[in-house]
Design an enzyme around this catalytic site. Structure first.
Site, PDB file in Angstrom:
ATOM      1  N   THR A   1      -2.436  -2.528   1.698  1.00  0.00           N
ATOM      2  CA  THR A   1      -1.725  -2.299   0.440  1.00  0.00           C
ATOM      3  C   THR A   1      -1.905  -3.516  -0.461  1.00  0.00           C
ATOM      4  O   THR A   1      -1.852  -4.666   0.002  1.00  0.00           O
ATOM      5  CB  THR A   1      -0.221  -2.040   0.664  1.00  0.00           C
ATOM      6  OG1 THR A   1       0.388  -3.176   1.293  1.00  0.00           O
ATOM      7  CG2 THR A   1      -0.019  -0.793   1.519  1.00  0.00           C
TER       8      THR A   1
ATOM      9  N   ASP B   1       0.562  -3.388   5.631  1.00  0.00           N
ATOM     10  CA  ASP B   1       1.413  -3.358   4.440  1.00  0.00           C
ATOM     11  C   ASP B   1       1.717  -4.796   4.038  1.00  0.00           C
ATOM     12  O   ASP B   1       2.714  -5.384   4.433  1.00  0.00           O
ATOM     13  CB  ASP B   1       2.702  -2.590   4.737  1.00  0.00           C
ATOM     14  CG  ASP B   1       3.474  -2.272   3.475  1.00  0.00           C
ATOM     15  OD1 ASP B   1       3.005  -2.629   2.379  1.00  0.00           O
ATOM     16  OD2 ASP B   1       4.558  -1.667   3.576  1.00  0.00           O
ATOM     17  N   ALA B   2       0.813  -5.372   3.250  1.00  0.00           N
ATOM     18  CA  ALA B   2       0.919  -6.777   2.858  1.00  0.00           C
ATOM     19  C   ALA B   2       1.123  -6.964   1.359  1.00  0.00           C
ATOM     20  O   ALA B   2       1.555  -8.024   0.919  1.00  0.00           O
ATOM     21  CB  ALA B   2      -0.329  -7.539   3.299  1.00  0.00           C
ATOM     22  N   LYS B   3       0.756  -5.960   0.567  1.00  0.00           N
ATOM     23  CA  LYS B   3       0.950  -5.974  -0.891  1.00  0.00           C
ATOM     24  C   LYS B   3       0.352  -7.240  -1.519  1.00  0.00           C
ATOM     25  O   LYS B   3       0.962  -7.871  -2.372  1.00  0.00           O
ATOM     26  CB  LYS B   3       2.424  -5.832  -1.246  1.00  0.00           C
ATOM     27  CG  LYS B   3       3.064  -4.551  -0.705  1.00  0.00           C
ATOM     28  CD  LYS B   3       4.528  -4.459  -1.049  1.00  0.00           C
ATOM     29  CE  LYS B   3       5.151  -3.182  -0.539  1.00  0.00           C
ATOM     30  NZ  LYS B   3       5.271  -3.146   0.949  1.00  0.00           N
ATOM     31  N   ARG B   4      -0.857  -7.564  -1.121  1.00  0.00           N
ATOM     32  CA  ARG B   4      -1.500  -8.766  -1.620  1.00  0.00           C
ATOM     33  C   ARG B   4      -2.068  -8.554  -3.025  1.00  0.00           C
ATOM     34  O   ARG B   4      -2.484  -7.457  -3.385  1.00  0.00           O
ATOM     35  CB  ARG B   4      -2.635  -9.179  -0.682  1.00  0.00           C
ATOM     36  CG  ARG B   4      -2.180  -9.618   0.702  1.00  0.00           C
ATOM     37  CD  ARG B   4      -1.315 -10.877   0.625  1.00  0.00           C
ATOM     38  NE  ARG B   4      -1.163 -11.491   1.922  1.00  0.00           N
ATOM     39  CZ  ARG B   4      -0.093 -11.386   2.709  1.00  0.00           C
ATOM     40  NH1 ARG B   4       0.928 -10.667   2.302  1.00  0.00           N
ATOM     41  NH2 ARG B   4      -0.044 -11.998   3.876  1.00  0.00           N
TER      42      ARG B   4
END
Length: 271
Positions: free
Chosen positions: A93, A56-59
């Site tokens: 993510t 879950d890094a939302k890059r």
């Protein structure tokens, strides 16, 4: 290393009741190099237990930076001295707000690695409506436009390793599994959006954060499972790991009990 040990104990306690773990990358990165090493160890341990790992890094960034993120999490980085392996997670993510070109390198690398992506579409935080529910000139909402982007990526054919141009199993819309390798983050705290977003993304798996600590309810998530049991992944990390705070007793047993109850509730929705 204490962080890796803590996460490993949690995996051992609840792994039999789960299909995936979702490490929050920020909680590791704040610890510097030692935190990244801990994340790598947790990834390895989870995969040894047969679990998928969703970073879950939302890059999200311009294409050259997105390609570097993809190498770090999903692939490897070529160097004159040989490739440097990335984390090797099973999914990541990603933030789509820079547009489709920012997602393209991530999609390419994920597909080459047999991995997947979860694109932010309608998140679980209280402020999500500030931007994601804004109405555009054509009458659609931002989340609906993002859902269209996901659906377009999901429908792309992927060449198999032999280069025949055939759609690979389980990838793209209409793969053997019926589920795409590009999914969507859809918060469980906004169940009113689920039916509409499922209509727009019929083959995308939904990552469903927000159950438990953020107030989302499993009972409200049936629309996510319209494609079948693999249509949704319910996330309740704090509710599971912190179950002993409410239930008392042994932390591992409390976490296992919470995970088992969540699995049973999710199975009833998808059956």
């Amino acid at each position: 290393m204490a962080v890796a040990i803590h996460c490993t104990l949690a995996i051992e306690a609840v792994g039999e009741h789960c299909v995936a773990v979702k490490p929050q990358v920020a909680c590791f990165e704040r610890l510097g190099a030692a935190g990244w090493a801990a994340l790598a160890e947790v990834t390895r341990r989870a995969q040894e237990h047969g679990l998928l790992v969703i970073a879950d890094a939302k890059r999200g960034d311009i294409d050259i930076s997105a390609a570097a993120y993809a190498q770090a999490f999903l692939g490897s980085t070529p160097t004159p001295y040989g490739p440097v392996a990335g984390l090797g997670v099973d999914a990541l993510t990603v933030n789509p707000l820079l547009g489709g070109d920012s997602l393209a390198p991530l999609v390419r690398t994920a597909r080459a690695a047999g991995a997947g992506l979860f694109v932010l579409v309608r998140t679980s935080n209280p402020g999500a409506a500030d931007v994601q529910e804004l109405e555009l000139r054509d009458g659609t909402r931002v989340s609906e436009r993002l859902a269209g982007l996901v659906a377009g990526l999901a429908s792309e054919p992927r060449e198999d390793r032999a280069g025949s141009g055939a759609r690979a199993p389980g990838t793209g819309e209409g793969g053997r599994s019926g589920i795409s390798d590009v999914g969507a983050v859809v918060g469980a705290t906004a169940p009113g959006w689920l039916e509409r977003l499922r209509e727009l993304m019929p083959s995308a798996p939904f990552l469903l954060p927000g159950v438990g600590a953020q107030g989302g309810r499993v009972e409200d998530l049936a629309a996510a499972f319209a494609p079948g049991p693999a249509g949704g992944l319910i996330i309740a990390s704090r509710a599971v790991v912190g179950a002993y705070l409410n239930d008392g007793g042994d932390p591992a047993a409390a976490a296992a009990g919470a995970a088992a109850r969540l699995r049973e509730a999710a199975w009833k929705l998808s059956a």
